[in-house]
Scaffold this motif. Structure first.
Motif, PDB file in Angstrom:
ATOM      1  N   TYR A 244      45.684 101.417  53.947  1.00 26.09           N
ATOM      2  CA  TYR A 244      45.885 101.648  55.377  1.00 26.09           C
ATOM      3  C   TYR A 244      46.478 100.407  56.049  1.00 26.09           C
ATOM      4  O   TYR A 244      46.160  99.273  55.686  1.00 26.09           O
ATOM      5  N   LYS A 245      47.335 100.644  57.036  1.00 30.88           N
ATOM      6  CA  LYS A 245      47.662  99.595  57.985  1.00 30.88           C
ATOM      7  C   LYS A 245      46.572  99.616  59.054  1.00 30.88           C
ATOM      8  O   LYS A 245      46.220 100.688  59.551  1.00 30.88           O
ATOM      9  N   VAL A 246      46.042  98.451  59.387  1.00 26.97           N
ATOM     10  CA  VAL A 246      44.893  98.386  60.292  1.00 26.97           C
ATOM     11  C   VAL A 246      45.340  97.993  61.691  1.00 26.97           C
ATOM     12  O   VAL A 246      46.007  96.981  61.888  1.00 26.97           O
ATOM     13  N   ILE A 247      44.957  98.819  62.663  1.00 27.17           N
ATOM     14  CA  ILE A 247      45.155  98.537  64.081  1.00 27.17           C
ATOM     15  C   ILE A 247      43.778  98.226  64.659  1.00 27.17           C
ATOM     16  O   ILE A 247      42.859  99.034  64.552  1.00 27.17           O
ATOM     17  N   LEU A 248      43.631  97.057  65.231  1.00 29.97           N
ATOM     18  CA  LEU A 248      42.331  96.602  65.744  1.00 29.97           C
ATOM     19  C   LEU A 248      42.354  96.534  67.259  1.00 29.97           C
ATOM     20  O   LEU A 248      43.310  96.031  67.855  1.00 29.97           O
ATOM     21  N   ILE A 249      41.305  97.048  67.881  1.00 26.59           N
ATOM     22  CA  ILE A 249      41.097  96.815  69.317  1.00 26.59           C
ATOM     23  C   ILE A 249      39.868  95.937  69.468  1.00 26.59           C
ATOM     24  O   ILE A 249      38.787  96.256  68.975  1.00 26.59           O
ATOM     25  N   ASN A 250      40.051  94.793  70.096  1.00 32.53           N
ATOM     26  CA  ASN A 250      38.947  93.851  70.291  1.00 32.53           C
ATOM     27  C   ASN A 250      39.285  92.952  71.473  1.00 32.53           C
ATOM     28  O   ASN A 250      40.459  92.729  71.768  1.00 32.53           O
ATOM     29  N   ASN A 251      38.278  92.436  72.131  1.00 31.90           N
ATOM     30  CA  ASN A 251      38.538  91.560  73.284  1.00 31.90           C
ATOM     31  C   ASN A 251      37.562  90.400  73.358  1.00 31.90           C
ATOM     32  O   ASN A 251      37.325  89.847  74.427  1.00 31.90           O
ATOM     33  N   ASN A 252      36.986  90.023  72.222  1.00 33.84           N
ATOM     34  CA  ASN A 252      36.133  88.842  72.163  1.00 33.84           C
ATOM     35  C   ASN A 252      37.016  87.642  71.829  1.00 33.84           C
ATOM     36  O   ASN A 252      37.553  87.573  70.724  1.00 33.84           O
ATOM     37  N   PRO A 253      37.207  86.697  72.739  1.00 28.61           N
ATOM     38  CA  PRO A 253      38.121  85.580  72.475  1.00 28.61           C
ATOM     39  C   PRO A 253      37.708  84.722  71.292  1.00 28.61           C
ATOM     40  O   PRO A 253      38.533  84.011  70.719  1.00 28.61           O
ATOM     41  N   ASN A 254      36.422  84.774  70.932  1.00 29.72           N
ATOM     42  CA  ASN A 254      35.927  83.961  69.815  1.00 29.72           C
ATOM     43  C   ASN A 254      35.895  84.719  68.496  1.00 29.72           C
ATOM     44  O   ASN A 254      35.393  84.214  67.498  1.00 29.72           O
ATOM     45  N   ALA A 255      36.416  85.945  68.488  1.00 31.06           N
ATOM     46  CA  ALA A 255      36.226  86.833  67.352  1.00 31.06           C
ATOM     47  C   ALA A 255      36.907  86.333  66.082  1.00 31.06           C
ATOM     48  O   ALA A 255      38.076  85.939  66.093  1.00 31.06           O
ATOM     49  N   LEU A 256      36.170  86.394  65.004  1.00 31.67           N
ATOM     50  CA  LEU A 256      36.681  86.089  63.678  1.00 31.67           C
ATOM     51  C   LEU A 256      37.806  87.046  63.299  1.00 31.67           C
ATOM     52  O   LEU A 256      38.773  86.675  62.628  1.00 31.67           O
ATOM     53  N   THR A 257      37.694  88.299  63.731  1.00 29.62           N
ATOM     54  CA  THR A 257      38.658  89.323  63.339  1.00 29.62           C
ATOM     55  C   THR A 257      40.001  89.183  64.037  1.00 29.62           C
ATOM     56  O   THR A 257      40.943  89.918  63.716  1.00 29.62           O
ATOM     57  N   LEU A 258      40.118  88.270  65.004  1.00 35.06           N
ATOM     58  CA  LEU A 258      41.381  88.098  65.714  1.00 35.06           C
ATOM     59  C   LEU A 258      42.249  87.000  65.110  1.00 35.06           C
ATOM     60  O   LEU A 258      43.276  86.637  65.685  1.00 35.06           O
ATOM     61  N   ILE A 259      41.867  86.461  63.950  1.00 35.52           N
ATOM     62  CA  ILE A 259      42.709  85.436  63.336  1.00 35.52           C
ATOM     63  C   ILE A 259      44.055  86.063  62.960  1.00 35.52           C
ATOM     64  O   ILE A 259      44.126  87.244  62.605  1.00 35.52           O
ATOM     65  N   PRO A 260      45.135  85.286  63.058  1.00 34.59           N
ATOM     66  CA  PRO A 260      46.461  85.841  62.754  1.00 34.59           C
ATOM     67  C   PRO A 260      46.526  86.403  61.328  1.00 34.59           C
ATOM     68  O   PRO A 260      45.887  85.898  60.406  1.00 34.59           O
ATOM     69  N   ASP A 261      47.288  87.466  61.181  1.00 32.52           N
ATOM     70  CA  ASP A 261      47.591  88.058  59.873  1.00 32.52           C
ATOM     71  C   ASP A 261      46.411  88.756  59.211  1.00 32.52           C
ATOM     72  O   ASP A 261      46.496  89.090  58.022  1.00 32.52           O
ATOM     73  N   LEU A 262      45.300  88.987  59.920  1.00 30.54           N
ATOM     74  CA  LEU A 262      44.223  89.776  59.332  1.00 30.54           C
ATOM     75  C   LEU A 262      44.529  91.255  59.568  1.00 30.54           C
ATOM     76  O   LEU A 262      44.843  91.984  58.633  1.00 30.54           O
ATOM     77  N   ALA A 263      44.475  91.715  60.801  1.00 35.62           N
ATOM     78  CA  ALA A 263      44.859  93.089  61.123  1.00 35.62           C
ATOM     79  C   ALA A 263      46.384  93.166  61.219  1.00 35.62           C
ATOM     80  O   ALA A 263      47.060  92.185  61.523  1.00 35.62           O
ATOM     81  N   ASP A 264      46.923  94.364  60.978  1.00 35.57           N
ATOM     82  CA  ASP A 264      48.370  94.555  61.060  1.00 35.57           C
ATOM     83  C   ASP A 264      48.847  94.592  62.507  1.00 35.57           C
ATOM     84  O   ASP A 264      49.967  94.192  62.809  1.00 35.57           O
ATOM     85  N   LYS A 265      48.006  95.107  63.402  1.00 34.61           N
ATOM     86  CA  LYS A 265      48.332  95.109  64.823  1.00 34.61           C
ATOM     87  C   LYS A 265      47.035  94.955  65.612  1.00 34.61           C
ATOM     88  O   LYS A 265      45.999  95.495  65.218  1.00 34.61           O
ATOM     89  N   ILE A 266      47.120  94.202  66.715  1.00 36.21           N
ATOM     90  CA  ILE A 266      45.934  93.926  67.525  1.00 36.21           C
ATOM     91  C   ILE A 266      46.198  94.332  68.972  1.00 36.21           C
ATOM     92  O   ILE A 266      47.254  94.007  69.533  1.00 36.21           O
ATOM     93  N   TYR A 267      45.236  95.039  69.556  1.00 40.27           N
ATOM     94  CA  TYR A 267      45.267  95.327  70.989  1.00 40.27           C
ATOM     95  C   TYR A 267      44.115  94.557  71.630  1.00 40.27           C
ATOM     96  O   TYR A 267      42.945  94.827  71.344  1.00 40.27           O
ATOM     97  N   LEU A 268      44.464  93.591  72.485  1.00 48.16           N
ATOM     98  CA  LEU A 268      43.459  92.800  73.206  1.00 48.16           C
ATOM     99  C   LEU A 268      43.097  93.557  74.475  1.00 48.16           C
ATOM    100  O   LEU A 268      43.609  93.281  75.564  1.00 48.16           O
ATOM    101  N   GLU A 269      42.211  94.517  74.325  1.00 45.24           N
ATOM    102  CA  GLU A 269      41.929  95.464  75.381  1.00 45.24           C
ATOM    103  C   GLU A 269      40.434  95.684  75.560  1.00 45.24           C
ATOM    104  O   GLU A 269      39.654  95.516  74.611  1.00 45.24           O
TER     105      GLU A 269
END
Length: 818
Positions: A589-614
Motif C-alpha cells: 500500500y501507499k500510505v496516506i497519513l492524517i496527523n496534527n501532532n507537531p512532535n509526532a514520530l510518524t511525521l518524519i520525512p519519507d515515512l508516509a507516502d503523503k501527509i495531511y497536517l489536518e
C-alpha cells in the motif's frame, strides 16, 4: 567527513515521554540514525524509554535499554569502546548527562568527544552565570542573574534587583522549569525544594521579565560557519506562562522588521560563539515598550520548537543536521524535494501560510490539579494547524482538539461565569484560556481592556474579535451562502457552523457542498513558498480556488494518526502507528497519513507516502477521503471519530488493540501473550507481574509451562476476533486460572514487542487487513528488565496514589534489574 577515529558513536536518548517531552527527540534520533547508517560507523542508541521505536528500525543500530545515569553510561562507554557521544537527540537529559560525564573525567580518560555541541558549550549552557559572560562577550544584553548556594545570598540578590525573581536548580536531578517567586516567603519556600534536586546544591536566581513578549528563533550552523534562520515563532502569552502551555504562531505576527532582524542576528551570533554544528533554539524576552530583548534560553538540541519549525516550514531540519554531523556543509547538502537549484539547504525557508501550535491538557483525569498557567509546564501534548490567515490557523487548531479533550480544555463553562469570575480568569490565565478570551469579547470587552489585563498583544484580540463578528454574522444569517463562504475561509468547521445555526453538522455539509459549492482545497508545505519547483508530500487544507494536491495513484490506505499526546494514549500509540505504516507499505500500500501532532514520530520525512497536517475531525477525514479515494482506512482502537465515520457509511478497519488498558490494576501474577488466527492459538511467551505492576520477561520453566499450556489452549473460548491478546493469569494455591483475555493494550505493545522480539503492531495490522499473518516465534530478549508506567502527578503538584490506574500513564520506562 568526520574524523576517522569516530568509529563507535553513542546517541543518548531523552528517556520516557512526560510533560514537556513528547516523541520529538526520538523522531530526530530516527532520522539521524538512518542518515548515519549510510556511512561506515557503528551506532549505539541508549534510552530508558520502553516505548522506543529504535529496536524495530530496519537499520544497523545497537539498542541499549538502560537507566539514563552517569554510572550506566560510563559502563556503556567502556564496554563498547565509544569514540563519540551525540547528545543533541536527547533533549536536556542528554545534555546534562554529557556535562556530568565530562566532569567525572571519563571522557578525557577514554578520549571520547561530543558531536554537535562541545563540552565547553554544554558547561556554559548548564550554568547561567557562565552563559551570561558569553553573552556579554558578544554584546548581547543579559538578565541580572546569579548562582547561589544558600538562602541568604538569594534573598540579598532578590532585594537588590527587585521582585519578582525566577529560580531554577543547577544540574537538576529531574526536569525542572523556572519558578516565579513574588515575595520573600515564596522565595524561601521554593528554594528549599530547589536545593534538594540540584546535584551541585546550587540554584540560579534571575530578575523576572514576566510580561515581556516571548519569541523563539530556530537556527542551523555547519562546521565552516554557514548559518541559517529556519523559523521564528511568537508566543501568544507573554513571559510568565510556560511556552509549552502557550499558543505559538509562526511566522512571528507582531514584530517590526527592526525587532525581527535584531533577534535573528542575535540567534545567529549565539550559534557562532557556541560553535554549534547543527540546530540551536534560542528564546527571547522582548520588551514591548522599547523593543529591547534578553535571551532567556538556549537549547542546542532537538526540542518541541525545532520539531514545530520543521513541520511549519517543511524544512527537514533533522536530516540536514544529520548530514552536518556526518561532515557535510550546508552548501553541499541537497534536499530531495527540490527540482532546481543545487544548494537549497543553504536557503532560509519562506512561509506562505501561518502555522499554529496549540497546547492540550488532560486535567479531566486529574481533578485536583491546579489549572492556572505559570512557568511550570502542565500541558500533556499539543496540536498544530495551518491556514492562510491567523484566524483560519487558530480556528483549525481549536477544532483539532478532539471531543474528549475539549471538555478538559475549559473545565469552567465560560458562558456561565460571573463577571468577577471571568475577570479573575483573564488576569490569572488557566488552561483553555482562548475560550475565556473569546467569551470576554462576546460580552463587550474592548481590545485595549483585554490587552491591559492579560499583557497579550492587542493584535491577537483584533483577530479574536474578527472571529466573534463572524460568529454573529453566521448566527444572524442561517444557510446564507456568502456568510458560509467567509466563515469557511477563516477556519470555521461544519460543526461550529451547525452549532450557530442550531442544525446537524451533516445538514451544513450537504448545504456547503451541494448548494453553496464550497469545497476544501489543499496547499503544499515546502520551504521555498513556490520560489523553486519543489516536490512535497505534505499538505494542509484551506478554502481557496487552486488545489495543489494530486490524488495518489495505486493501491493506497489512509491511516488515522494519533493526534495530540494524552494520558493513556501517548508515545505507545505513536509507536503503534509508526509500525502500522511500515507494515502497510510492506503489504504493497501507499500510505496516506492524517496527523496534527507537531512532535509526532510518524511525521518524519519519507515515512508516509503523503501527509495531511489536518485536524483529526469527521469533516477533515471526509474531505481527505473524497480527495484521495483510499482503498482502505485504518485506525487503532475504538474512539469517537471512528464511530462517527462509520455512522456516515465509511468503512474503517480498526486495529484490535485496547486503546486504554489491558485490565485496570487487576491482581495477577503472569500475563501470556498469544495470537489467535482463525481458531489457531500461538503462545509468544509469558511475562511476570509483581506487586508494583511491573512486567519482567521470564523464561517459561517446564513446571510453569505445564500449567500455562492448558490455559492457553482454552483461551479461545474468550476470543471472538483474530488478533494479539493478553491472557491475564492469577496463581491461587499453586493453581493457575485465567482472570481475563483482552486485546493487547497499546501501552504494553512496544515493551512486549521488544521483550519477545516481535513486531506486534505489524502483525495486528496484517491480520486486520488480510485476515492472517505469518507468525514466527523468537527467544525472549536475554536479561531481566522491569517495565513501569510514568505518570504526570509530580508535574501537576499532586501526590502519586499507591496504585495509580494505567490509563493515566503518560509514558513508560525500562528499569534494569541486572
Amino acid at each position: 567527513m568526520a574524523r576517522s577515529r569516530a568509529k563507535n558513536i553513542l546517541i543518548i536518548g531523552a528517556g520516557p515521554t512526560q510533560i514537556g517531552r513528547d516523541t520529538e527527540s526520538e523522531a530526530a534520533a530516527v532520522q539521524i540514525i538512518k542518515n548515519f547508517a549510510e556511512i561506515n560507523r557503528n551506532l549505539f542508541y541508549v534510552t530508558s524509554d520502553a516505548n522506543s521505536v529504535i529496536p524495530r528500525l530496519d537499520v544497523d543500530v545497537k539498542f541499549i535499554e538502560a537507566e539514563l545515569t552517569v554510572n550506566s553510561l560510563i559502563q556503556i562507554l567502556r564496554e563498547n569502546e565509544i569514540d563519540v557521544i551525540l547528545p543533541v537527540a536527547g533533549n536536556t537529559v542528554a545534555l546534562q548527562l554529557s556535562e556530568q560525564l565530562n566532569e567525572s573525567g571519563i571522557l578525557k580518560e577514554l578520549n571520547v568527544r561530543t558531536m554537535g555541541v562541545t563540552t565547553t558549550t554544554i558547561h556554559n549552557i548548564n550554568n547561567p552565570e557562565l552563559m551570561n559572560r558569553v553573552l556579554k562577550h558578544i554584546k548581547e544584553p543579559t538578565i541580572p542573574t546569579t548562582v547561589v548556594e544558600n538562602v541568604t545570598d538569594a534573598l540579598r540578590f532578590a532585594k537588590r534587583v527587585g521582585f519578582p525573581v525566577l529560580i531554577k536548580p543547577i544540574a537538576s536531578l529531574t526536569k525542572t522549569n523556572r519558578i516565579k517567586c513574588d515575595n520573600e516567603h515564596q522565595l524561601m519556600e521554593m528554594l528549599e525544594s530547589a536545593f534538594k534536586v540540584s546535584i551541585t546544591n546550587q540554584v540560579a536566581v534571575e530578575k523576572s521579565v514576566v510580561g515581556y513578549k516571548e519569541i523563539e528563533m530556530i537556527v542551523i550552523r555547519d562546521a565552516e560557519g554557514s548559518k541559517l534562520l529556519i523559523n521564528g515563532g511568537e508566543n501568544f502569552n507573554p513571559i510568565g506562562v510556560h511556552s509549552g502551555d502557550s499558543i505559538i504562531f509562526s511566522p512571528t505576527q507582531t514584530l517590526t522588521d527592526v525587532e525581527f532582524q535584531s533577534l535573528r542576528t542575535a540567534a545567529l551570533k549565539i550559534a557562532e560563539i557556541l560553535k554549534i554544528k547543527g540546530v540551536c533554539h534560542v528564546q527571547f524576552a522582548l520588551d514591548p515598550t522599547d523593543g529591547k530583548h534578553f535571551i532567556t534560553r538556549i537549547n542546542p538540541f532537538f526540542d518541541r520548537s525545532s520539531a514545530f519549525a520543521a513541520r511549519a516550514t517543511g524544512y527537514p531540519i533533522a536530516n540536514v543536521v544529520a548530514k552536518i554531523l556526518m561532515g557535510q556543509n550546508l552548501r553541499e547538502i541537497k534536499l530531495s524535494g527540490v527540482q532546481r537549484h543545487d544548494s537549497l539547504a543553504l536557503i532560509e525557508p519562506v512561509m506562505d501560510h501561518i502555522a499554529v501550535r496549540f497546547p492540550t491538557w488532560s486535567f479531566a483525569s486529574f481533578k485536583n490539579a491546579n489549572q492556572q498557567l505559570n512557568t511550570r509546564m502542565k500541558s500533556t501534548g499539543s496540536v498544530m494547524a495551518f491556514g492562510r490567515s491567523a484566524e483560519e490557523a487558530l480556528q483549525k487548531a481549536i477544532r483539532s482538539v478532539d471531543s474528549t479533550t475539549a471538555a478538559e480544555q475549559a473545565a469552567l463553562d465560560e458562558s456561565q461565569l460571573s463577571e468577577a469570575q471571568l475577570i479573575n480568569v483573564l488576569i490569572h490565565p488557566r488552561a483553555g484560556e482562548v475560550y475565556y478570551l473569546l467569551e470576554a469579547i462576546r460580552r463587550g470587552y474592548t481590545v485595549d481592556e483585554l490587552a491591559k489585563m492579560t499583557h497579550i498583544d492587542a493584535f491577537y484580540f483584533y483577530k479574536l474579535r474578527h472571529l466573534v463578528k463572524l460568529e454573529r454574522r453566521l448566527r444572524d444569517n442561517r444557510f446564507d451562502m456568502a456568510a458560509l463562504q467567509e466563515a469557511k475561509y477563516f477556519g470555521f468547521g461544519d460543526t461550529q457552523i451547525a452549532h450557530l445555526w442550531q442544525v446537524r453538522s451533516d445538514e451544513v455539509r450537504d448545504f456547503r457542498i451541494k448548494k453553496a459549492h464550497v469545497f476544501a482545497t489543499y496547499k503544499g508545505v515546502e520551504p521555498t513558498a513556490g520560489e523553486f519547483p519543489y516536490l512535497t508530500n505534505t499538505y494542509y487544507s484551506t478554502f481557496e480556488d487552486e488545489d495543489e494536491a494530486v490524488r495518489t495513484t495505486g493501491k493506497k490506505i489512509l491511516v488515522l494518526g494519533t493526534a495530540n499526546s494524552q494520558v493513556g494514549t501517548n508515545s505507545a500509540a505513536e509507536y503503534t502507528t509508526f509500525q502500522t505504516i511500515q507494515r502497510c507499505q510492506k503489504l504493497g500500500y501507499k500510505v496516506i497519513l492524517i496527523n496534527n501532532n507537531p512532535n509526532a514520530l510518524t511525521l518524519i520525512p519519507d515515512l508516509a507516502d503523503k501527509i495531511y497536517l489536518e485536524p483529526l475531525t469527521v469533516e477533515n477525514c471526509l474531505n481527505i477521503i473524497h480527495q484521495e479515494k483510499p482503498d482502505k482506512i485504518i485506525a487503532q482502537g475504538k474512539w469517537e471519530i471512528i464511530t462517527q465515520l462509520v455512522l456516515r457509511n465509511v468503512q474503517v478497519e480498526q486495529l484490535p488493540v485496547s486503546r486504554t488498558t489491558r485490565s485496570e490494576n487487576i491482581e495477577a501474577d503472569y500475563m501470556g501473550v498469544i495470537s489467535s488466527i482463525n481458531g489457531s492459538i500461538n503462545l509468544f511467551g509469558v511475562v511476570g507481574i509483581d506487586e508494583d505492576n511491573m512486567f519482567i520477561p521470564i523464561e517459561v520453566s517446564e513446571a510453569l509451562k505445564v500449567k500455562v499450556d492448558p490455559l492457553i489452549k482454552n483461551a479461545n473460548q474468550h476470543i471472538t476476533n483474530n488478533g494479539i491478546y493478553s491472557v491475564i493469569i492469577k496463581e491461587n494455591m499453586h493453581q493457575l486460572q485465567i482472570v481475563s483475555v483482552v486485546p493487547l493494550a497499546v501501552q504494553d505493545l512496544p515493551f512486549l514487542s521488544f521483550a519477545f522480539d516481535q513486531d506486534f503492531a505489524g502483525i495486528i495490522t496484517e491480520i486486520t487487513l488480510n485476515g492472517s499473518s505469518k507468525i514466527e516465534n523468537h527467544p525472549i530478549i536475554q536479561g531481566d528488565y522491569r517495565y513501569s508506567h510514568v505518570y504526570p502527578y509530580t508535574q501537576f503538584g499532586l501526590k502519586k496514589p499507591q496504585n495509580p490506574p494505567f490509563s493515566l500513564a503518560i509514558g513508560a520506562e525500562f528499569q534494569s534489574i541486572k
